[in-house]
Motif scaffolding. Sequence first.
Motif, PDB file in Angstrom:
ATOM      1  N   PRO A  86       8.607  -3.875  -5.167  1.00 55.44           N
ATOM      2  CA  PRO A  86       9.263  -2.807  -4.418  1.00 55.44           C
ATOM      3  C   PRO A  86       8.326  -1.712  -3.942  1.00 55.44           C
ATOM      4  CG  PRO A  86       9.695  -2.554  -6.764  1.00 55.44           C
ATOM      5  CD  PRO A  86       8.975  -3.854  -6.597  1.00 55.44           C
ATOM      6  N   GLN A  87       7.162  -1.583  -4.570  1.00 55.29           N
ATOM      7  CA  GLN A  87       6.210  -0.554  -4.165  1.00 55.29           C
ATOM      8  C   GLN A  87       4.797  -0.973  -4.525  1.00 55.29           C
ATOM      9  OE1 GLN A  87       7.432   2.956  -6.240  1.00 55.29           O
ATOM     10  NE2 GLN A  87       6.835   2.211  -8.232  1.00 55.29           N
ATOM     11  N   VAL A  88       3.836  -0.381  -3.843  1.00 56.19           N
ATOM     12  CA  VAL A  88       2.435  -0.655  -4.137  1.00 56.19           C
ATOM     13  C   VAL A  88       2.130  -0.140  -5.538  1.00 56.19           C
ATOM     14  CG1 VAL A  88       0.061  -0.128  -3.495  1.00 56.19           C
ATOM     15  CG2 VAL A  88       1.775  -0.532  -1.707  1.00 56.19           C
ATOM     16  N   ARG A  89       1.577  -0.963  -6.362  1.00 56.30           N
ATOM     17  CA  ARG A  89       1.247  -0.563  -7.728  1.00 56.30           C
ATOM     18  C   ARG A  89      -0.055   0.237  -7.708  1.00 56.30           C
ATOM     19  NH1 ARG A  89       2.934  -2.385 -12.737  1.00 56.30           N
ATOM     20  NH2 ARG A  89       1.487  -2.091 -14.463  1.00 56.30           N
ATOM     21  N   ILE A  90      -0.014   1.451  -8.246  1.00 52.15           N
ATOM     22  CA  ILE A  90      -1.172   2.337  -8.271  1.00 52.15           C
ATOM     23  C   ILE A  90      -1.486   2.682  -9.726  1.00 52.15           C
ATOM     24  CG2 ILE A  90      -2.131   4.527  -7.484  1.00 52.15           C
ATOM     25  CD1 ILE A  90      -0.113   4.463  -5.187  1.00 52.15           C
ATOM     26  N   SER A  91      -2.717   2.443 -10.142  1.00 45.60           N
ATOM     27  CA  SER A  91      -3.092   2.651 -11.536  1.00 45.60           C
ATOM     28  C   SER A  91      -4.295   3.583 -11.633  1.00 45.60           C
ATOM     29  CB  SER A  91      -3.424   1.308 -12.201  1.00 45.60           C
ATOM     30  OG  SER A  91      -4.603   0.757 -11.628  1.00 45.60           O
ATOM     31  N   VAL A  92      -4.623   3.964 -12.868  1.00 45.64           N
ATOM     32  CA  VAL A  92      -5.788   4.823 -13.094  1.00 45.64           C
ATOM     33  C   VAL A  92      -7.072   4.115 -12.665  1.00 45.64           C
ATOM     34  CG1 VAL A  92      -7.037   6.203 -14.784  1.00 45.64           C
ATOM     35  CG2 VAL A  92      -4.594   5.882 -15.031  1.00 45.64           C
ATOM     36  N   SER A  93      -7.119   2.817 -12.823  1.00 49.54           N
ATOM     37  CA  SER A  93      -8.322   2.084 -12.407  1.00 49.54           C
ATOM     38  C   SER A  93      -8.545   2.217 -10.903  1.00 49.54           C
ATOM     39  CB  SER A  93      -8.212   0.605 -12.803  1.00 49.54           C
ATOM     40  OG  SER A  93      -7.114  -0.020 -12.161  1.00 49.54           O
ATOM     41  N   ASP A  94      -7.453   2.271 -10.124  1.00 51.11           N
ATOM     42  CA  ASP A  94      -7.590   2.499  -8.683  1.00 51.11           C
ATOM     43  C   ASP A  94      -8.184   3.882  -8.415  1.00 51.11           C
ATOM     44  OD1 ASP A  94      -6.334   0.029  -7.962  1.00 51.11           O
ATOM     45  OD2 ASP A  94      -4.397   0.941  -8.376  1.00 51.11           O
ATOM     46  N   LEU A  95      -7.710   4.866  -9.169  1.00 50.72           N
ATOM     47  CA  LEU A  95      -8.231   6.228  -9.018  1.00 50.72           C
ATOM     48  C   LEU A  95      -9.715   6.280  -9.347  1.00 50.72           C
ATOM     49  CD1 LEU A  95      -7.962   9.258  -8.617  1.00 50.72           C
ATOM     50  CD2 LEU A  95      -7.044   9.424 -10.938  1.00 50.72           C
ATOM     51  N   ILE A  96     -10.103   5.652 -10.434  1.00 54.19           N
ATOM     52  CA  ILE A  96     -11.510   5.655 -10.838  1.00 54.19           C
ATOM     53  C   ILE A  96     -12.384   4.999  -9.767  1.00 54.19           C
ATOM     54  CG2 ILE A  96     -13.149   4.719 -12.531  1.00 54.19           C
ATOM     55  CD1 ILE A  96     -10.928   5.084 -14.640  1.00 54.19           C
ATOM     56  N   ASP A  97     -11.918   3.886  -9.231  1.00 54.22           N
ATOM     57  CA  ASP A  97     -12.691   3.201  -8.187  1.00 54.22           C
ATOM     58  C   ASP A  97     -12.893   4.091  -6.958  1.00 54.22           C
ATOM     59  OD1 ASP A  97     -12.971   0.914  -9.698  1.00 54.22           O
ATOM     60  OD2 ASP A  97     -11.272  -0.120  -8.779  1.00 54.22           O
ATOM     61  N   ASP A  98     -11.867   4.875  -6.616  1.00 55.96           N
ATOM     62  CA  ASP A  98     -11.928   5.670  -5.386  1.00 55.96           C
ATOM     63  C   ASP A  98     -12.721   6.970  -5.531  1.00 55.96           C
ATOM     64  OD1 ASP A  98     -10.586   3.855  -3.829  1.00 55.96           O
ATOM     65  OD2 ASP A  98      -8.610   4.769  -4.108  1.00 55.96           O
ATOM     66  N   ILE A  99     -13.026   7.382  -6.765  1.00 53.97           N
ATOM     67  CA  ILE A  99     -13.780   8.631  -6.948  1.00 53.97           C
ATOM     68  C   ILE A  99     -15.190   8.387  -7.470  1.00 53.97           C
ATOM     69  CG2 ILE A  99     -11.660   9.964  -7.322  1.00 53.97           C
ATOM     70  CD1 ILE A  99     -12.421  10.013 -10.325  1.00 53.97           C
ATOM     71  N   ARG A 100     -15.590   7.135  -7.589  1.00 51.38           N
ATOM     72  CA  ARG A 100     -16.912   6.836  -8.154  1.00 51.38           C
ATOM     73  C   ARG A 100     -18.036   7.509  -7.366  1.00 51.38           C
ATOM     74  NH1 ARG A 100     -17.141   3.100 -12.112  1.00 51.38           N
ATOM     75  NH2 ARG A 100     -15.353   1.707 -12.392  1.00 51.38           N
ATOM     76  N   HIS A 101     -17.869   7.638  -6.069  1.00 51.14           N
ATOM     77  CA  HIS A 101     -18.951   8.168  -5.239  1.00 51.14           C
ATOM     78  C   HIS A 101     -18.937   9.691  -5.147  1.00 51.14           C
ATOM     79  CE1 HIS A 101     -15.497   8.280  -2.542  1.00 51.14           C
ATOM     80  NE2 HIS A 101     -16.186   9.101  -1.736  1.00 51.14           N
ATOM     81  N   LEU A 102     -17.905  10.331  -5.704  1.00 50.77           N
ATOM     82  CA  LEU A 102     -17.804  11.784  -5.607  1.00 50.77           C
ATOM     83  C   LEU A 102     -18.753  12.464  -6.593  1.00 50.77           C
ATOM     84  CD1 LEU A 102     -13.942  12.317  -5.272  1.00 50.77           C
ATOM     85  CD2 LEU A 102     -15.648  12.148  -3.459  1.00 50.77           C
ATOM     86  N   ARG A 103     -19.246  13.637  -6.184  1.00 51.17           N
ATOM     87  CA  ARG A 103     -20.182  14.382  -7.019  1.00 51.17           C
ATOM     88  C   ARG A 103     -19.690  15.831  -7.166  1.00 51.17           C
ATOM     89  NH1 ARG A 103     -24.842  11.302  -7.337  1.00 51.17           N
ATOM     90  NH2 ARG A 103     -26.105  13.047  -8.088  1.00 51.17           N
ATOM     91  N   ARG A 104     -20.025  16.411  -8.316  1.00 49.65           N
ATOM     92  CA  ARG A 104     -19.708  17.808  -8.576  1.00 49.65           C
ATOM     93  C   ARG A 104     -20.951  18.486  -9.149  1.00 49.65           C
ATOM     94  NH1 ARG A 104     -14.570  18.831 -12.195  1.00 49.65           N
ATOM     95  NH2 ARG A 104     -13.548  18.224 -10.233  1.00 49.65           N
ATOM     96  N   ASP A 105     -21.372  19.571  -8.525  1.00 49.20           N
ATOM     97  CA  ASP A 105     -22.588  20.287  -8.943  1.00 49.20           C
ATOM     98  C   ASP A 105     -23.794  19.350  -8.987  1.00 49.20           C
ATOM     99  OD1 ASP A 105     -21.107  22.626  -9.232  1.00 49.20           O
ATOM    100  OD2 ASP A 105     -20.606  22.165 -11.321  1.00 49.20           O
ATOM    101  N   GLY A 106     -23.846  18.416  -8.014  1.00 53.75           N
ATOM    102  CA  GLY A 106     -24.992  17.528  -7.912  1.00 53.75           C
ATOM    103  C   GLY A 106     -24.955  16.323  -8.818  1.00 53.75           C
ATOM    104  N   GLN A 107     -23.944  16.229  -9.687  1.00 54.91           N
ATOM    105  CA  GLN A 107     -23.843  15.115 -10.624  1.00 54.91           C
ATOM    106  C   GLN A 107     -22.610  14.258 -10.310  1.00 54.91           C
ATOM    107  OE1 GLN A 107     -26.214  14.496 -12.938  1.00 54.91           O
ATOM    108  NE2 GLN A 107     -27.306  16.274 -12.100  1.00 54.91           N
ATOM    109  N   PRO A 108     -22.675  12.952 -10.635  1.00 56.82           N
ATOM    110  CA  PRO A 108     -21.490  12.110 -10.431  1.00 56.82           C
ATOM    111  C   PRO A 108     -20.273  12.691 -11.145  1.00 56.82           C
ATOM    112  CG  PRO A 108     -23.389  10.741 -10.940  1.00 56.82           C
ATOM    113  CD  PRO A 108     -23.824  12.167 -11.163  1.00 56.82           C
ATOM    114  N   LEU A 109     -19.169  12.741 -10.445  1.00 54.61           N
ATOM    115  CA  LEU A 109     -17.954  13.325 -11.000  1.00 54.61           C
ATOM    116  C   LEU A 109     -17.538  12.637 -12.298  1.00 54.61           C
ATOM    117  CD1 LEU A 109     -15.610  15.328 -10.545  1.00 54.61           C
ATOM    118  CD2 LEU A 109     -14.454  13.548  -9.244  1.00 54.61           C
ATOM    119  N   LEU A 110     -17.732  11.329 -12.366  1.00 55.03           N
ATOM    120  CA  LEU A 110     -17.299  10.577 -13.544  1.00 55.03           C
ATOM    121  C   LEU A 110     -18.159  10.845 -14.774  1.00 55.03           C
ATOM    122  CD1 LEU A 110     -16.262   7.128 -12.022  1.00 55.03           C
ATOM    123  CD2 LEU A 110     -14.778   8.900 -12.965  1.00 55.03           C
ATOM    124  N   GLU A 111     -19.263  11.585 -14.626  1.00 51.81           N
ATOM    125  CA  GLU A 111     -20.067  11.964 -15.791  1.00 51.81           C
ATOM    126  C   GLU A 111     -19.603  13.284 -16.399  1.00 51.81           C
ATOM    127  OE1 GLU A 111     -24.223  11.908 -14.939  1.00 51.81           O
ATOM    128  OE2 GLU A 111     -24.224   9.785 -14.348  1.00 51.81           O
TER     129      GLU A 111
END
Length: 404
Positions: free
Chosen positions: A265-290
């Motif tokens: 009935p709807q597109v399944r959206i999980s935390v793993s999807d979120l993690i995949d989509d923010i891997r390239h983001l950076r905060r204060d020069g460091q990878p966001l996921l760190e």
Amino acid sequence: MNGTDPSPSELAEFRAEVAAWLEQHKPADPGFLLPQTFMEVGSDQQLEFLREWQHKLWSAGYLGVHWPSEYGGRGMHAAFQHEVDRELRRQRTPITFNVIGLGWAGPLILDIGTDQQKALYIKGILSAEDIWCQGFSEPDHGSDLGNAQTRAVRDGDDYVINGSKIWTTMGNYARYMILLARTDPSAERKYDGLSFFLSPMEARGIETRPIQKITGEYGFTETFFTDARIPASCLIGGEGNGWRVAMQTLQYERGAAAGAAGGLPQVRISVSDLIDDIRHLRRDGQPLLEDPVVRDRLVELIMEEKALGLADRRTGLPGLNTDYPLSLPLSFKLRASEYQRRMRQYGLELQGGLGSLYVGDEQAVAGGFWQRAYFNNFATTIGGGTSQIQANIIGEQVLGLPKS
């Protein structure tokens, strides 16, 4: 519709068959924006794509697997449909959009409809030939469903309908509506004067007007009835029993009663999807996921997502549903929709200033997917009864708390 419980090997063999078929037949990206849920079907292009996909899935024998074979199903155990649905999620296929038919109207008709009604409606629901909508909410009564004022007056072999409904999902495309209307305005209790109809939408005097959502998309309509005549044979459950039938229908909508034909009935959206989509983001020069705070919050969401999955599985274990049979499914609807809202909102927070961009902006993270998903999720926390209404239901009917 049930039959003998299948063995693990039978289920595994069936799922392998489904997986192989999907690998060959699932649609490619059509090149235009597809709905994330059945509540965003807003163009003829989207409709025809999704109609063709649902028809193909049903023709292959993978939709309504456990519905009676004489009405277009396969008469197999419901566990086989569960395997199909798991594979649809795994392979991220498009949604099966005719949800009100597949999940609410269809099970209701199979449970309490006449043989004539089953023969008339069920196959068209499965094949996507007949789209269904829901006529419950009204503009002036909010969540007070029992105070519905749309009138249905018996006139010979017809009922004459006057009034309006709002938030009618796919009302402009639907062939039929599950309609709650007042047949006895003089009833002492407001709930006793309601009746439930399987109303044709093509009757003269029925008009729909599209409603644009905050996303810019459509999917809902307001529906107006002006001396619209529908056959008396559209009545289901008996005159004056509409409230009981509506409550039974809401059990399907809220996931508290089984019987849905299946599908996605709807597109399944999980935390793993979120993690995949923010891997390239950076905060204060460091990878966001760190960032340890970000990691801690993501782990909390992963744990909650896992708990919800286990809670959903518990609903199928009779020993855990004896004392309060509806407590788990009712609480699951509330917790799951609110979890999705918070998880999607966090997806926006993690984007910082980029979170203000939307679909169509070249710099939007994941093409604006999370922004659209966040806005669309409000329909889930409202549909089937708002989160506040769900909390009241759980408090009163499960925990036994007083109304005041």
